[in-house]
Design a protein around this motif. Structure first.
Motif, PDB file in Angstrom:
ATOM      1  N   TYR A 257       4.562   4.033 -14.966  1.00  0.00           N
ATOM      2  CA  TYR A 257       3.857   3.650 -13.740  1.00  0.00           C
ATOM      3  C   TYR A 257       2.381   4.030 -13.820  1.00  0.00           C
ATOM      4  O   TYR A 257       1.509   3.292 -13.339  1.00  0.00           O
ATOM      5  CB  TYR A 257       4.503   4.318 -12.522  1.00  0.00           C
ATOM      6  CG  TYR A 257       5.910   3.849 -12.200  1.00  0.00           C
ATOM      7  CD1 TYR A 257       6.387   2.624 -12.666  1.00  0.00           C
ATOM      8  CD2 TYR A 257       6.766   4.639 -11.434  1.00  0.00           C
ATOM      9  CE1 TYR A 257       7.672   2.202 -12.374  1.00  0.00           C
ATOM     10  CE2 TYR A 257       8.050   4.220 -11.128  1.00  0.00           C
ATOM     11  CZ  TYR A 257       8.509   3.003 -11.604  1.00  0.00           C
ATOM     12  OH  TYR A 257       9.777   2.579 -11.310  1.00  0.00           O
ATOM     13  N   ALA A 258       2.102   5.181 -14.444  1.00  0.00           N
ATOM     14  CA  ALA A 258       0.703   5.596 -14.603  1.00  0.00           C
ATOM     15  C   ALA A 258      -0.053   4.631 -15.511  1.00  0.00           C
ATOM     16  O   ALA A 258      -1.231   4.322 -15.267  1.00  0.00           O
ATOM     17  CB  ALA A 258       0.642   7.017 -15.163  1.00  0.00           C
ATOM     18  N   GLU A 259       0.607   4.139 -16.552  1.00  0.00           N
ATOM     19  CA  GLU A 259      -0.013   3.147 -17.434  1.00  0.00           C
ATOM     20  C   GLU A 259      -0.356   1.880 -16.650  1.00  0.00           C
ATOM     21  O   GLU A 259      -1.440   1.305 -16.804  1.00  0.00           O
ATOM     22  CB  GLU A 259       0.927   2.795 -18.594  1.00  0.00           C
ATOM     23  CG  GLU A 259       1.061   3.864 -19.657  1.00  0.00           C
ATOM     24  CD  GLU A 259      -0.105   3.856 -20.623  1.00  0.00           C
ATOM     25  OE1 GLU A 259      -0.985   2.983 -20.491  1.00  0.00           O
ATOM     26  OE2 GLU A 259      -0.139   4.716 -21.515  1.00  0.00           O
ATOM     27  N   ALA A 260       0.575   1.439 -15.820  1.00  0.00           N
ATOM     28  CA  ALA A 260       0.335   0.225 -15.028  1.00  0.00           C
ATOM     29  C   ALA A 260      -0.809   0.445 -14.049  1.00  0.00           C
ATOM     30  O   ALA A 260      -1.660  -0.437 -13.856  1.00  0.00           O
ATOM     31  CB  ALA A 260       1.607  -0.164 -14.268  1.00  0.00           C
ATOM     32  N   LEU A 261      -0.845   1.624 -13.435  1.00  0.00           N
ATOM     33  CA  LEU A 261      -1.911   1.922 -12.486  1.00  0.00           C
ATOM     34  C   LEU A 261      -3.262   1.964 -13.191  1.00  0.00           C
ATOM     35  O   LEU A 261      -4.268   1.454 -12.664  1.00  0.00           O
ATOM     36  CB  LEU A 261      -1.630   3.253 -11.792  1.00  0.00           C
ATOM     37  CG  LEU A 261      -2.622   3.683 -10.703  1.00  0.00           C
ATOM     38  CD1 LEU A 261      -2.715   2.624  -9.613  1.00  0.00           C
ATOM     39  CD2 LEU A 261      -2.203   5.021 -10.114  1.00  0.00           C
ATOM     40  N   ALA A 262      -3.304   2.542 -14.390  1.00  0.00           N
ATOM     41  CA  ALA A 262      -4.556   2.576 -15.144  1.00  0.00           C
ATOM     42  C   ALA A 262      -5.016   1.167 -15.487  1.00  0.00           C
ATOM     43  O   ALA A 262      -6.211   0.836 -15.387  1.00  0.00           O
ATOM     44  CB  ALA A 262      -4.372   3.402 -16.417  1.00  0.00           C
ATOM     45  N   ALA A 271      -3.349  -6.369  -6.655  1.00  0.00           N
ATOM     46  CA  ALA A 271      -1.917  -6.671  -6.568  1.00  0.00           C
ATOM     47  C   ALA A 271      -1.126  -5.769  -7.507  1.00  0.00           C
ATOM     48  O   ALA A 271      -0.074  -5.222  -7.134  1.00  0.00           O
ATOM     49  CB  ALA A 271      -1.679  -8.140  -6.899  1.00  0.00           C
ATOM     50  N   LEU A 272      -1.613  -5.612  -8.734  1.00  0.00           N
ATOM     51  CA  LEU A 272      -0.943  -4.725  -9.684  1.00  0.00           C
ATOM     52  C   LEU A 272      -1.030  -3.272  -9.221  1.00  0.00           C
ATOM     53  O   LEU A 272      -0.068  -2.514  -9.338  1.00  0.00           O
ATOM     54  CB  LEU A 272      -1.572  -4.887 -11.070  1.00  0.00           C
ATOM     55  CG  LEU A 272      -0.977  -4.032 -12.190  1.00  0.00           C
ATOM     56  CD1 LEU A 272       0.496  -4.338 -12.387  1.00  0.00           C
ATOM     57  CD2 LEU A 272      -1.749  -4.263 -13.500  1.00  0.00           C
ATOM     58  N   GLU A 273      -2.164  -2.894  -8.661  1.00  0.00           N
ATOM     59  CA  GLU A 273      -2.322  -1.527  -8.157  1.00  0.00           C
ATOM     60  C   GLU A 273      -1.328  -1.241  -7.030  1.00  0.00           C
ATOM     61  O   GLU A 273      -0.690  -0.178  -6.996  1.00  0.00           O
ATOM     62  CB  GLU A 273      -3.749  -1.311  -7.669  1.00  0.00           C
ATOM     63  CG  GLU A 273      -4.011   0.096  -7.154  1.00  0.00           C
ATOM     64  CD  GLU A 273      -5.463   0.313  -6.767  1.00  0.00           C
ATOM     65  OE1 GLU A 273      -5.736   1.327  -6.080  1.00  0.00           O
ATOM     66  OE2 GLU A 273      -6.323  -0.506  -7.134  1.00  0.00           O
ATOM     67  N   ALA A 274      -1.174  -2.176  -6.113  1.00  0.00           N
ATOM     68  CA  ALA A 274      -0.225  -1.997  -5.010  1.00  0.00           C
ATOM     69  C   ALA A 274       1.199  -1.857  -5.542  1.00  0.00           C
ATOM     70  O   ALA A 274       1.977  -1.012  -5.069  1.00  0.00           O
ATOM     71  CB  ALA A 274      -0.323  -3.171  -4.038  1.00  0.00           C
ATOM     72  N   HIS A 275       1.551  -2.674  -6.538  1.00  0.00           N
ATOM     73  CA  HIS A 275       2.895  -2.616  -7.112  1.00  0.00           C
ATOM     74  C   HIS A 275       3.124  -1.272  -7.793  1.00  0.00           C
ATOM     75  O   HIS A 275       4.182  -0.646  -7.638  1.00  0.00           O
ATOM     76  CB  HIS A 275       3.084  -3.767  -8.100  1.00  0.00           C
ATOM     77  CG  HIS A 275       4.497  -3.972  -8.527  1.00  0.00           C
ATOM     78  ND1 HIS A 275       4.872  -4.898  -9.482  1.00  0.00           N
ATOM     79  CD2 HIS A 275       5.650  -3.355  -8.137  1.00  0.00           C
ATOM     80  CE1 HIS A 275       6.178  -4.844  -9.646  1.00  0.00           C
ATOM     81  NE2 HIS A 275       6.674  -3.919  -8.847  1.00  0.00           N
TER      82      HIS A 275
END
Length: 473
Positions: A257-262, A271-275
């Motif tokens: 999840y941290a990778e996706a947030l970065a 949109a990706l940040e919210a997810h």
């Protein structure tokens, strides 16, 4: 030499929207219509992986003619109508293979968008313009095998790139074909998780994720492709993170999840940040960090507010409610639940993210049940859990098992052991199809609560059957 009867290649024209198909969808959201398509497919024994994105592609005119499986499904859904009535072009006009002879020019009548995401194609067909290179060919086939949970896990391929491949074998630049296949891989993982749960899928999903990072390293020549690539890699990281989360690997999930947030922060993708924040909040709640769950859910709502999706905001309010429940803040939880219900009541929107296809009335009820359970209001929790299991689309086998396990636990803790045993037995029936450590852990807790009630109706049978199951590894 091409036959003189074959017209010269025409310049590319943008696709024309399929107005007839859009009209047939009516007031339903793309995700809701996609669920109807999947249900219709099951009625006639077909297997299609329809989602909101596929519906959008049809309505945008990108898919001028569906493959044969979708054709049968659509004609079953709308009896008495032809593909033309549904707004599609004749198959011969789109693919042109029936009339093509050996002397025809490749691609003379082939049209972009003729294939749907899971349409199997012949990799040796010289006229197939959708297989530009070896990576694209394997990418498109990465998640096409069906079957049970074991077969489903085996179907997860590395997206056409060996994770330890030498740089010389990796694509110099990523094209739209690889990005489309990456997006399809995300959908396939979600579909398999819906059906089978996470335990049999997580380790196999790591290879596609490594391949996605290799694509990120390779880069893309066009900005639009690069944006899709980053979004796809971020969504894949979230999907793999969820598989880790649901199988009890919380540290791995947190990392993904941290990778996706970065990735979201680097590319400025709200949109990706919210997810990513949405899933981080859910993980924090399950990991016993309720205050972090509240903060992450509130951050998700700030990121999602400009996106214009009430349903997304509703789900994020439920994530916040779960955090407040974990803090034993009943007032804060109730306020968030009221907000979630009001936002949900605004109905679906074309702005709803594709990944939210699971979020309907059943999920709303299920998440509310979890809140009341955390607060110790067992009768209220049981009412919502029972409603969630009844409302759930049969396609989401894992969620049916999850809601029923929640119901069994609420009934057991609420002093209704016989009904709890019945619900627990229904979950055991589903565990042959679903592999989820979360559900197994919940059921083990229910069994412990029921031990003193072995003489109640059905409890002994449930306990014996539960004890005979092999333990998850």
């Amino acid at each position: 030499m091409a036959s003189s009867s074959v017209p010269a290649p025409r310049p590319h024209r943008p696709p024309l929207p399929n107005v007839a198909f859009r009209r047939l969808r009516g007031p339903r959201s793309p995700a809701e219509f996609a669920a109807l398509v999947r249900r219709a497919a099951r009625e006639i024994g077909e297997r299609v992986s329809c989602d909101a994105r596929y519906v959008g592609r049809v309505e945008a005119g990108e898919i001028r003619c569906p493959n044969y499986a979708y054709e049968r499904v659509f004609l079953h859904m709308f009896p008495g109508r032809t593909l033309t009535d549904l707004g599609f072009a004749p198959r011969s006009a789109v693919r042109g293979r029936a009339a093509r002879t050996a002397g025809d020019a490749p691609g003379a009548t082939e049209t972009d968008g003729a294939h749907e995401p899971y349409d199997t194609q012949d990799p040796y067909d010289p006229y197939d313009r959708h297989h530009d290179d070896e990576e694209s060919d394997v990418l498109r086939r990465a998640f096409m095998t069906g079957g049970g949970a074991t077969v489903a896990a085996a179907s997860l391929g590395p997206l056409g790139l060996s994770p330890d491949a030498s740089p010389a074998r990796r694509p110099r630049r990523v094209g739209a074909g690889q990005v489309s296949a990456l997006e399809e891989a995300v959908r396939r993982i979600r579909l398999l998780d819906d059906r089978h749960g996470a335990d049999g899928l997580y380790r196999r999903a790591a290879a596609p994720l490594r391949a996605a990072y290799a694509l990120l390293d390779a880069g893309a020549t066009r900005q639009a492709t690069a944006d899709r690539l980053h979004a796809g890699a971020g969504e894949l990281a979230i999907s793999v993170g969820w598989l880790a989360h649901d199988s009890g690997r919380f540290d791995d999930a947190r990392s993904h999840y941290a990778e996706a947030l970065a990735t979201a922060r680097v590319t400025g993708d709200p949109a990706l940040e919210a997810h990513a924040f949405c899933n981080t909040a859910f993980l924090a709640r399950d990991a016993g960090r309720p205050r972090e769950a509240v903060r992450a859910a509130q951050a998700a709502q700030r990121a999602a507010r400009p996106l214009g999706s009430p349903r997304l905001m509703s789900l994020l309010a439920l994530r916040e409610a779960g955090g407040w429940a974990g803090l034993a803040d009943r007032a804060g939880c109730e306020q968030a639940l009221v907000r979630a219900q009001a936002l949900f009541g605004r109905g679906p929107s074309d702005e709803d993210p594709e990944w939210m296809s699971f979020y309907g009335e059943a999920e709303l009820e299920g998440l509310e049940a979890q809140c009341w359970s955390t607060l110790g209001d067992w009768p209220r929790a049981a009412r919502h859990a029972r409603r969630a299991a009844r409302l759930q689309d049969p396609h989401f086998t894992r969620n049916i098992a999850l809601y029923t396990a929640e119901l069994a636990d609420d009934l057991a803790r609420g002093g209704r052991p016989d009904e709890a045993a019945q619900a627990g037995t229904r979950v055991l029936d589903l565990l042959d199809q679903v592999q989820s450590s979360r559900i197994q852990t919940m059921l083990a807790g229910t069994a412990r609560v029921l031990l003193p009630h072995r003489r109640a109706g059905g409890v002994a049978d449930f306990l014996d059957r539960h004890a005979s199951r092999p333990r998850a590894v």
